[in-house]
Write a protein that holds these residues in place. Structure first.
Motif, short mmCIF file in Angstrom:
data_model
loop_
_atom_site.label_atom_id
_atom_site.label_comp_id
_atom_site.label_asym_id
_atom_site.label_seq_id
_atom_site.Cartn_x
_atom_site.Cartn_y
_atom_site.Cartn_z
N ASN A 320 -10.91 -1.87 5.01
CA ASN A 320 -10.00 -3.00 4.87
C ASN A 320 -9.83 -3.50 3.44
OD1 ASN A 320 -8.29 -4.84 6.36
ND2 ASN A 320 -9.78 -6.46 5.91
N LEU A 321 -10.78 -3.19 2.53
CA LEU A 321 -10.71 -3.72 1.17
C LEU A 321 -10.67 -2.61 0.14
CD1 LEU A 321 -13.27 -6.70 1.26
CD2 LEU A 321 -10.80 -6.77 1.59
N PRO A 322 -9.98 -2.81 -0.99
CA PRO A 322 -9.91 -1.79 -2.04
C PRO A 322 -11.24 -1.66 -2.78
CG PRO A 322 -8.73 -3.76 -2.71
CD PRO A 322 -9.10 -3.97 -1.28
N ASN A 323 -11.46 -0.50 -3.35
CA ASN A 323 -12.72 -0.19 -4.01
C ASN A 323 -12.98 -1.08 -5.22
OD1 ASN A 323 -15.10 1.32 -4.30
ND2 ASN A 323 -14.13 2.75 -5.72
N SER A 324 -11.93 -1.51 -5.92
CA SER A 324 -12.08 -2.28 -7.16
C SER A 324 -12.14 -3.79 -6.92
CB SER A 324 -10.92 -1.97 -8.11
OG SER A 324 -9.68 -2.32 -7.50
N SER A 325 -12.15 -4.23 -5.67
CA SER A 325 -12.06 -5.66 -5.36
C SER A 325 -13.20 -6.52 -5.88
CB SER A 325 -11.89 -5.87 -3.85
OG SER A 325 -12.95 -5.29 -3.14
N PRO A 326 -14.41 -6.00 -6.16
CA PRO A 326 -15.45 -6.89 -6.69
C PRO A 326 -15.22 -7.33 -8.13
CG PRO A 326 -16.44 -4.97 -5.62
CD PRO A 326 -14.99 -4.69 -5.79
N PHE A 327 -14.33 -6.66 -8.88
CA PHE A 327 -14.26 -6.85 -10.32
C PHE A 327 -13.25 -7.89 -10.78
CE2 PHE A 327 -15.35 -2.12 -10.08
CZ PHE A 327 -16.71 -2.39 -10.00
N GLY A 328 -12.19 -8.09 -10.02
CA GLY A 328 -11.13 -9.01 -10.44
C GLY A 328 -9.86 -8.74 -9.65
N ASP A 329 -8.81 -9.50 -9.92
CA ASP A 329 -7.55 -9.34 -9.19
C ASP A 329 -7.10 -7.88 -9.22
OD1 ASP A 329 -7.53 -12.01 -8.66
OD2 ASP A 329 -6.09 -12.53 -10.22
N THR A 330 -6.74 -7.36 -8.04
CA THR A 330 -6.37 -5.95 -7.95
C THR A 330 -5.21 -5.74 -6.99
OG1 THR A 330 -7.17 -3.73 -7.38
CG2 THR A 330 -8.13 -5.56 -6.16
N ASN A 331 -4.32 -4.82 -7.37
CA ASN A 331 -3.21 -4.40 -6.50
C ASN A 331 -3.55 -3.10 -5.77
OD1 ASN A 331 -1.11 -6.40 -6.99
ND2 ASN A 331 -1.09 -5.62 -9.11
N GLU A 332 -4.74 -2.59 -6.00
CA GLU A 332 -5.15 -1.34 -5.36
C GLU A 332 -5.10 -1.49 -3.83
OE1 GLU A 332 -9.07 1.62 -5.11
OE2 GLU A 332 -9.07 -0.10 -6.45
N LYS A 333 -4.70 -0.42 -3.16
CA LYS A 333 -4.59 -0.44 -1.72
C LYS A 333 -5.88 0.07 -1.07
CE LYS A 333 -0.36 -1.86 -1.92
NZ LYS A 333 -0.05 -3.26 -1.59
N ALA A 334 -6.19 -0.47 0.11
CA ALA A 334 -7.34 -0.01 0.89
C ALA A 334 -6.90 1.17 1.75
CB ALA A 334 -7.86 -1.14 1.76
N PHE A 335 -7.82 1.73 2.53
CA PHE A 335 -7.50 2.86 3.41
C PHE A 335 -6.48 2.46 4.47
CE2 PHE A 335 -11.50 4.47 1.68
CZ PHE A 335 -11.17 5.79 1.44
N ILE A 336 -6.56 1.19 4.90
CA ILE A 336 -5.57 0.67 5.84
C ILE A 336 -4.91 -0.54 5.17
CG2 ILE A 336 -6.87 1.42 7.86
CD1 ILE A 336 -7.79 -1.50 8.23
N THR A 337 -3.84 -1.03 5.76
CA THR A 337 -3.24 -2.27 5.27
C THR A 337 -4.24 -3.40 5.47
OG1 THR A 337 -1.03 -1.51 5.86
CG2 THR A 337 -1.33 -3.89 5.53
N SER A 338 -4.60 -4.10 4.40
CA SER A 338 -5.62 -5.15 4.48
C SER A 338 -5.19 -6.23 5.46
CB SER A 338 -5.85 -5.75 3.10
OG SER A 338 -6.37 -4.78 2.21
#
Length: 452
Positions: A320-338
């Motif tokens: 449900n969450l993108p891999n880079s989400s711990p670091f700061g605002d991100t537009n990266e997509k997760a495996f599914i729509t969050s």
């Protein structure tokens, strides 16, 4: 009447901690998000919430060894009041965002955290007996976890619709949490002394921690206990609870706040804390207040249940969450729509699973190590604090999927270790019971022979 007064003291203690930790846990949950907003306004400010939390738990782990001796000198009420003051100081430093002040306050609150929790354990013990310890622990746990609701509900409402937390909003939140912390300090200051134990109730007394050992002696006892096989195995479980605590109390909320795929993502940080609290309170009520009924199942099924809950949560977070989400605002997509509902469901699972582990750890330490509980709980708090500090230490460098991998491996090892210890305890108890039955039978046969 003494029992009634003791129970009132436990409720009083629970109310004080509910207020103090409404302030602190809420701040810990939003700390990374707030500091990131400060950095967006002032590029010269590089204070890191994960580093701050790592310092808190690192200092706390060291001070845990000295806290029991400090309690012996000052008493639990003064220790808890001092601890509450450090929590207030930490929260108010966010009004003046300076890196050196942030990290200094983190060190100060580390000393206070060791004292407030050691004082809490001592005060709870002084107001409990063997017959009431399970009930009192359950009531305290449930009241403490209600702290997850009020502050996070306030944050949810205050941050609603905001992509960035502006200075005005931050100021209102910090002053509000500071006010709640002050109210908690007042309640701590009004804590009455524990009632003197009626000697006619000795059969129900717990072994009180009144040894007045110095720091060196306390350390020696803890080291000797730590080197036993069962405690080494349990320490793996303690490590896992520390890593898990670090993840759901600081990292997970930040991941939600940084994931741009979520609408109203900043308010989701507070809402996540509320759902973690729902899981914690439900678990505390079920396995604490109703401990007499759940004990007949044994501790291992409950811990295994906690492992399953956390494993499901980690898998859903992975999707449900993108891999880079711990670091700061991100537009990266997760495996599914969050999906917001999935994120909040994971928060609930994290809280409920944590309650499964912690209630059974308290049960096994209080039951099996009752004659050496100070050393046992010192090892628990030390190991858990070190693990939480490590979690916050690598949170700024390790992406989400790596953190989930570490958590899953430690969850497996910690659960297996706990089950091994529980089975060993059950075998030893069964062996003692068999020996007692044999001795009783032999005594009966000898008596019959004499009568013949």
């Amino acid at each position: 009447m003494a029992v009634d007064k003791s129970f009132r003291n436990v409720v009083h203690l629970g109310f004080a901690f509910m207020l103090i930790f409404t302030a602190f846990q809420t701040m810990g949950n939003i700390q990374k998000t707030i500091l990131d907003s400060v950095h967006q306004e002032d590029n010269s400010f590089n204070g890191d919430g994960y580093v701050s939390l790592a310092i808190i738990y690192a200092v706390m782990s060291i001070c845990n060894w000295l806290a029991p001796s400090a309690i012996n000198m000052t008493g639990p009420r003064f220790a808890m009041f001092y601890g509450g003051l450090t929590y207030l100081f930490f929260i108010m430093t966010f009004l003046i965002p300076k890196e050196w002040l942030l990290y200094f306050a983190s060190s100060v609150i580390g000393t206070g955290a060791a004292l407030i929790w050691t004082g809490q354990g001592n005060y709870l013990t002084l107001n409990s007996s063997k017959a009431t310890m399970s009930r009192n622990s359950g009531v305290f746990w449930a009241m403490l976890q209600f702290s997850m609701f009020v502050g996070n509900l306030f944050v949810f409402i205050k941050f609603k619709g905001q992509d960035k937390i502006d200075e005005a909003s931050r100021t209102v939140v910090i002053w509000t949490l500071s006010g709640i912390s002050v109210a908690g300090l007042v309640v701590v200051a009004l804590l009455p002394r524990a009632p003197k134990t009626d000697q006619s109730e000795n059969d129900n007394e717990l072994p009180m921690e009144e040894t007045h050992d110095g720091p060196v002696q306390t350390l020696k006892k803890a080291v000797n206990l730590f080197c036993t096989k069962n405690m080494l195995l349990l320490s793996v479980t303690f490590c896992y609870t520390g890593l898990s605590l670090g993840f759901f109390s600081g990292v997970y909320g930040s991941c939600l706040g940084f994931t741009k795929s979520f609408a109203d993502r900043k308010e989701l940080v507070g809402l996540s804390g509320i759902f973690i609290g729902v899981g914690e309170v439900l678990g505390g009520a079920t396995f604490g207040i109703l401990g007499a009924k759940t004990n007949k199942w044994g501790r291992d099924p409950i811990v295994i249940g906690g492992f399953i809950l956390h494993t499901v949560a980690y898998f859903l977070i992975f999707l449900n969450l993108p891999n880079s989400s711990p670091f700061g605002d991100t537009n990266e997509k997760a495996f599914i729509t969050s999906i917001k509902a999935v994120a909040l469901f994971c928060s609930f699972l994290l809280g409920l699973g944590d309650a499964c582990y912690n209630t059974q750890i308290y049960s096994i330490l209080g039951g099996v190590y009752s004659k050496n509980s100070a050393a046992a709980f010192a090892i628990f708090k030390f190991t858990q604090s070190v693990a939480a500090a490590i979690c916050f230490g690598y949170a700024s460098a390790v992406a989400l999927y790596g953190q989930l991998g570490v958590l899953l491996v430690l969850a497996i090892l910690g659960t297996v270790s706990f089950v091994m210890v529980e089975w060993t305890i059950k075998r030893e108890a069964s062996k003692r019971s068999s020996n007692t039955s044999i001795n009783s039978q032999d005594s009966s046969n000898s008596q019959n022979d004499l009568e013949s």
